[in-house]
Design an enzyme around this catalytic site. Structure first.
Site, short mmCIF file in Angstrom:
data_model
loop_
_atom_site.label_atom_id
_atom_site.label_comp_id
_atom_site.label_asym_id
_atom_site.label_seq_id
_atom_site.Cartn_x
_atom_site.Cartn_y
_atom_site.Cartn_z
N LYS A 190 0.96 -1.08 -0.05
CA LYS A 190 0.02 0.18 -0.01
C LYS A 190 0.83 1.18 0.07
O LYS A 190 2.08 1.17 0.43
CB LYS A 190 -1.00 0.07 1.24
N GLY B 247 -25.30 2.76 1.24
CA GLY B 247 -24.23 3.25 0.56
C GLY B 247 -24.64 3.24 -1.04
O GLY B 247 -24.74 2.12 -1.39
N GLY C 231 -22.66 4.66 -3.55
CA GLY C 231 -21.37 5.06 -4.55
C GLY C 231 -21.10 3.99 -5.57
O GLY C 231 -21.87 3.35 -6.08
N ASN C 232 -19.77 3.69 -5.89
CA ASN C 232 -19.46 2.95 -6.89
C ASN C 232 -19.82 1.33 -6.77
O ASN C 232 -20.66 0.99 -7.23
CB ASN C 232 -17.85 2.94 -6.91
N ALA C 233 -19.67 1.26 -5.25
CA ALA C 233 -19.91 -0.39 -5.05
C ALA C 233 -21.45 -0.57 -4.76
O ALA C 233 -22.01 -1.39 -5.35
CB ALA C 233 -19.16 -0.70 -3.60
N GLY C 234 -22.07 0.34 -4.02
CA GLY C 234 -23.45 0.20 -3.99
C GLY C 234 -24.42 0.26 -5.24
O GLY C 234 -25.19 -0.35 -5.45
P1 NAD Z 1 -18.14 5.83 -2.94
O1 NAD Z 1 -17.26 7.19 -2.38
O2 NAD Z 1 -18.29 5.71 -4.39
O3 NAD Z 1 -19.50 5.75 -2.27
C1 NAD Z 1 -19.77 5.62 -0.64
C2 NAD Z 1 -21.20 6.01 -0.50
O4 NAD Z 1 -21.37 5.75 0.79
C3 NAD Z 1 -21.64 7.17 -1.08
O5 NAD Z 1 -23.17 6.88 -1.76
C4 NAD Z 1 -22.19 7.92 -0.07
O6 NAD Z 1 -23.17 8.89 0.16
C5 NAD Z 1 -22.45 6.86 1.29
N1 NAD Z 1 -22.22 7.31 2.47
C6 NAD Z 1 -21.31 8.00 3.00
N2 NAD Z 1 -21.67 8.21 4.22
C7 NAD Z 1 -22.64 7.25 4.70
C8 NAD Z 1 -23.29 7.14 5.69
N3 NAD Z 1 -23.18 7.63 6.82
N4 NAD Z 1 -24.35 6.35 5.79
C9 NAD Z 1 -24.72 5.54 4.47
N5 NAD Z 1 -23.88 5.93 3.31
C10 NAD Z 1 -23.27 6.92 3.55
O7 NAD Z 1 -17.20 4.71 -2.36
P2 NAD Z 1 -17.04 3.33 -2.81
O8 NAD Z 1 -15.90 3.11 -3.88
O9 NAD Z 1 -18.63 2.75 -3.35
O10 NAD Z 1 -16.82 2.57 -1.44
C11 NAD Z 1 -17.52 1.99 -0.63
C12 NAD Z 1 -16.78 0.98 0.23
O11 NAD Z 1 -16.56 -0.10 -0.27
C13 NAD Z 1 -15.71 1.68 1.10
O12 NAD Z 1 -15.69 0.82 2.54
C14 NAD Z 1 -14.79 1.25 0.35
O13 NAD Z 1 -13.47 0.93 0.98
C15 NAD Z 1 -15.21 -0.24 -0.06
N6 NAD Z 1 -14.45 -0.71 -1.23
C16 NAD Z 1 -14.63 -0.16 -2.60
C17 NAD Z 1 -14.00 -0.79 -3.60
C18 NAD Z 1 -14.34 -0.19 -5.01
O14 NAD Z 1 -13.84 -0.95 -6.00
N7 NAD Z 1 -15.02 0.87 -5.14
C19 NAD Z 1 -13.21 -1.92 -3.56
C20 NAD Z 1 -12.98 -2.50 -2.25
C21 NAD Z 1 -13.71 -1.86 -1.04
#
Ligand code: NAD
Length: 415
Positions: A105, A216, A218-221
């Protein structure tokens, strides 16, 4: 574990697995610490003519199973201990999905929101100039993480290739597709998680066409919402949330429509025909499958007893506290732990590294097929350990991952 130092937490989690596996003292010592770590300064000429000195990091935690791999965070709170902890977790993540890589990392303590594009480019190139001799597709391969982007990866690759004087796209992943990025990286985390849900449904006799909810968006959700039906062939999405609150539709909502609404309005709230709910209520809904996809520590000892889902697929990192893990396990909630559930991202990053080494790029179908095979096998490896050792799924994932790294260390004769 009273201290909230993330590296102390990572060491405590490792110690627990080492104890169950009965690892010898020298093996424990080598796996408790990074093998190599670099901390350096990066002078950057700012747009106003001043020079600002940034602090940069790269930790190569363990490379017994292959070149180290892991993302780069650009964040004001970045410290050597956050980087060490994340590098340790990457080691266990690459191991649990059995890709031939170690864990690493890196990062920079900075606030990219306050920097211009030109300043970010100079920081990206400056970071690479300091550390280039320690990187490579066969040594250590960074990727994007918090606040780093495909564009930043592109600048870093370009700087690296300028330094070494040849083409070597495998030095970094998460690049834009026209210069060596992989097909299928965008939705890989959610897709990989849903493959594990499909396998869990088969093992546990749960109907994959039941209800699901996502915390959530964002990307993952968002990708979880869209791909759940595609991968499982059915399912009813009844609730989603973001940082501004959640919504609930008893009869189920159209995933595409809610994603469009979120992209248009910036929030999930106000979706036509929905009822507002809180983030806390969403976690306690009576659904078949829950996808925590936002933040860490949302399922705790206080609310775990009210969690009613059958499967919790942790796309987010660290959504469940250790006390809550035990409560969920005793209640019969099947947790697919974060470093297994969200390993699809690093798996497709590995595919990008492989494609870069060969200078031959795969079709989207190939990426999906290979990802499915890796995630399916990883899920069953962990499930078998969980059944055999009678431990919860997170412990089982640690046991699988740590045992593999320990075996590699032993075979190399380090211990
Ligand atoms: P992102 O920033 O695209 O989305 C995050 C989402 O969470 C947003 O919709 C935001 O509004 C929401 N959020 C923030 N605070 C909140 C709360 N208090 N209650 C409910 N929702 C809330 O991030 P992402 O890339 O989707 O990542 C989300 C999680 O997945 C993180 O823990 C990240 O480490 C993990 N993750 C993501 C990836 C990836 O490829 N994107 C890979 C491994 C792990």
């Amino acid at each position: 574990m009273s201290e909230l130092n993330p590296f102390k937490i990572a060491q405590a989690q490792f110690d627990e697995a080492a104890e169950i596996l009965g690892l010898e003292p020298a093996m424990r010592e080598i796996l408790r610490w990074p093998r190599r770590e670099y901390k350096f300064t990066i002078p950057v000429k700012m747009d106003d003519g001043s020079t600002k000195v940034f602090h940069g990091y790269r930790v190569q935690y363990n490379d017994a199973r292959g070149p180290t791999k892991g993302g780069l965070r650009w964040h004001p709170d970045e410290t050597i201990d956050t980087v060490r902890a994340l590098a340790a977790w990457m080691t266990w993540k690459t191991s649990v999905v059995d890709i031939p890589l170690g864990g690493g990392k890196g990062g920079v303590t900075c606030n990219p929101k306050e920097m211009s594009e030109n300043e970010k480019e100079r920081l990206a190139r400056g970071w690479m100039r300091v550390i280039a001799r320690e990187l490579g597709g066969d040594r250590d391969c960074p990727a994007p993480d918090v606040y780093t982007t495909p564009q930043i990866m592109a600048w870093m690759m370009d700087e690296y290739e300028t330094i070494i004087g040849r083409n070597h796209p495998a030095v970094i992943t998460g690049k834009p597709i026209p210069i060596g990025g992989s097909q299928g990286r965008g939705d890989a985390t959610a897709r990989g998680g849903i493959f594990t849900v499909r396998e869990a449904c088969k093992k546990l006799g749960i109907d994959p066409n039941g209800t699901y909810a996502i915390q959530g968006f964002g990307n993952a959700g968002q990708y979880a919402a869209l791909l759940h039906k595609e991968v499982l062939g059915g399912g009813k999405l009844i609730a989603v949330s973001d940082s501004r609150g959640g919504i609930y539709v008893e009869g189920g909502m159209d995933p595409e429509a809610i994603v469009k609404h979120k992209l248009k309005t910036g929030k999930v709230g106000g979706f036509p025909g929905s009822k507002g709910i809180t983030n806390e209520e969403l976690l306690e809904l009576d659904v078949d499958i829950l996808y925590p996809s936002a933040l860490e520590n949302v399922i705790t000892k206080d609310n775990a007893k009210n969690v009613k889902c059958k499967i919790s697929c942790e796309l987010a990192n660290g959504p469940t506290t250790p006390e809550a893990d035990i409560i969920l396990h005793n209640k019969g909630v099947h947790v697919i732990p974060d470093f297994l559930a969200n390993a699809g991202g690093v798996t497709v990053s590995y595919f990008e590294q492989v494609q870069g080494m060969y200078n031959y790029y795969w079709s989207l179908e190939d990426v999906h097929k290979q990802l499915d095979a890796r995630m399916t096998k990883a899920y069953h490896d962990v499930f078998n350990m969980h059944s055999e050792k009678k431990v919860h799924m997170r412990s089982a994932a640690y046991l699988v991952a740590v045992a593999r790294v320990a075996e590699a260390v032993k075979l190399r004769g380090w211990v």
